[in-house]
Scaffold this active site. Structure first.
Site, short mmCIF file in Angstrom:
data_model
loop_
_atom_site.label_atom_id
_atom_site.label_comp_id
_atom_site.label_asym_id
_atom_site.label_seq_id
_atom_site.Cartn_x
_atom_site.Cartn_y
_atom_site.Cartn_z
N CYS A 79 -7.41 21.88 -19.98
CA CYS A 79 -8.19 21.69 -21.35
C CYS A 79 -7.65 20.68 -21.99
CB CYS A 79 -8.38 23.01 -21.90
SG CYS A 79 -6.71 23.90 -22.53
N HIS A 135 -5.54 22.06 -29.42
CA HIS A 135 -4.66 22.02 -28.19
C HIS A 135 -4.44 20.33 -27.82
CE1 HIS A 135 -3.53 24.08 -24.11
NE2 HIS A 135 -2.55 23.75 -24.98
#
Length: 499
Positions: A79, A135
């Site tokens: 990700c 993130h």
């Protein structure tokens, strides 16, 4: 985990009341399109209804079939690299973000010398919103969403946190802008995020276009779902698969609530709606994701890790109702959206403007892309050129094909009773070094290695990879600093300000 939750159905009822009477009073006042960019986390190829009739995603299926299903939309194996591609328009190997993901105590982030998509859209008059998972680094303010172009942010900085306690390692990771939100303990994150997204839409000044980036926590580990959705899948006996399937349907209902809000508020006719996963589904048995019939899974260079479910929907899309087989990559969203609204991309950017491919079905300008170039042990790299895919070195495990668990038998039996915060290392074990060449058009499931039969093609693509590697930025590998990052120094909240 299975638990009760505030029902998304209540949001659907609420949105139905936004525009009682003449909805034309809410019509958008801007000529530039609004952009709704929705990202599912760890959603596998076989985890959506239009690829698998056992999964209930009526809203996503309808939107996809009314728009354009992107059958060759590629993302990164994990990700952080994919999100960096979305935000920067550059391949991760040129950012130093090609190796795994950013750790919560790692003093690093998406390099600050890159101007991100929300910053560029603000220059074009857009109000920018982000709701969900970041993130991309947070050790200092400049790395956070608020420091990288978002006018409004609600969400979390890290990766695998509890869906109900919104914590990582026992400490809170949920905030609005820089302010921690302690009030949602016990509320399912999908409900929280869709509610906040709708609040932002209600309060939006319609004189300006908006860009809303909505990266759901769903359906990343630790898997958890409200009981209502778990009960919908009684025909699936494997517990992980049943929980994961319920999570997907909960996310589908959340998307429905957003769409209803866009319609009731008068935004829908002028909104480009984009949906994509960030990588393939994980293959570790306690996760429940699935990429069948593609080979491999999350963390791998196989198609199961990198070929993502995606579609576009909106009145700007001229040709609709079909499956588009043209090649696009995560880096292409940045220039395509920016140039659509009047901006200009960096001429050195990896991303290409594929708008005519998306809206009219024209041949894609993209003829090649880098799956990844990771020079860190275990090193592996892969390149697509036309119909051919070359893999050199470690492609990742699983390196085979993982079928979904049978609905009438047990793949394994596991009951998750609380939020688990870490994934296993199941996916990370590398296969032996090898050279693979596949014709992806004829063999999308990567069954037939042509490397020995086509040495000249292997040589041609290897030379091209070596040329591209000249632009490689060494992978960011800085030691974690858990003492500096310790949330106890920030009131028990994961926070910027320590690097």
């Amino acid at each position: 985990m299975i638990a009760s939750s505030v029902s998304i159905a209540s949001l659907l009822v609420a949105t139905a009341c936004f525009a009682v009477g003449d909805s034309t009073a809410y019509q958008s006042k801007t000529t530039k399109p609004n952009i709704m960019f929705v990202v599912a986390d760890d959603l596998g190829w076989n985890d959506i209804g239009y690829n698998n009739h056992d999964i209930f995603t009526p809203t996503l299926d309808s939107l996809a079939r009314e728009g354009v299903i992107l059958n060759q939309s590629y993302v990164q194996p994990v990700c952080t690299p994919t999100r960096a591609s979305f935000m920067s328009g550059y391949f991760p190997y040129r950012l130093g973000l090609q190796h795994k993901v950013l750790d919560r105590s790692e003093p690093a982030g998406l390099p600050l010398n890159f101007t991100l998509l929300p910053q560029k859209l603000k220059e074009q008059g857009y109000t920018t919103y982000m709701v969900g998972k970041w993130h991309l680094g947070f050790c200092k303010y400049n790395y956070t969403p608020d420091g990288r172009g978002f006018d409004h942010f609600y969400g979390y900085y890290n990766a695998a946190e509890g869906y109900y306690n919104h914590s990582v390692g026992g400490y809170l990771d949920l905030r609005e802008d820089l302010n921690p939100d302690w009030n949602e303990n016990g509320t399912y994150s999908t409900d929280i995020f869709v509610h906040k997204a709708i609040q932002y839409l209600i309060g939006h000044n319609q004189s300006n276009p908006f860009y809303m980036y909505l990266p759901f926590q769903s359906v990343h580990a630790p898997i958890a779902v409200p009981k209502k959705y778990y009960d919908m899948y009684s025909f699936i006996h494997d517990q992980s698969r049943r929980i994961k399937s319920g999570m997907i349907t909960a996310m589908d209902d959340a998307v429905k609530a957003v769409v209803v809000a866009l319609q009731k508020l008068g935004f829908w006719d002028n909104t480009l709606f984009i949906f994509t996963t960030d990588n393939g589904g994980p293959a570790n048995p306690d996760n429940g994701g699935n990429n069948w019939p593609l080979r491999g899974a999350k963390t791998t260079l196989w198609e199961g890790g990198t070929r993502g479910v995606a579609f576009v929907r909106g009145n700007l899309v001229e040709k609709t109702g079909y499956v588009n087989n043209e090649m696009i990559h995560a880096v292409d969203w940045f220039p395509s959206l920016l140039e659509l609204v009047g901006g200009k991309r960096d001429p050195d950017m990896d991303g290409m403007n594929v708008w005519n491919t998306l809206t009219r079905g024209d041949p894609s300008p993209r003829k090649e892309f880098v799956y990844n170039i990771d020079e860190v042990d275990p090193a592996g790299e892969a390149l697509r050129m036309g119909d051919y895919k070359l893999i050199l070195g470690h492609a990742g495990k699983p390196d085979g094909w993982v079928p979904p668990p049978s609905v009438d038998g047990l793949w394994h039996e596991i009951v998750l009773m609380k939020d688990h915060e870490e994934e296993t290392d199941y996916c990370y074990a590398p296969p032996a070094n090898a050279t693979y060449l596949f014709n992806i058009k004829d063999d999308p499931t990567e069954h037939f290695n042509l490397a020995d039969k086509m040495p000249e093609k292997v040589k041609e693509m290897t030379v091209r990879l070596q040329e591209l590697k000249k632009k490689l930025v060494p992978a960011i590998q800085v030691p974690a600093e858990p003492e500096k990052a310790d949330p106890r120094k920030f009131g028990g909240v994961w926070s910027p300000g320590w690097c």
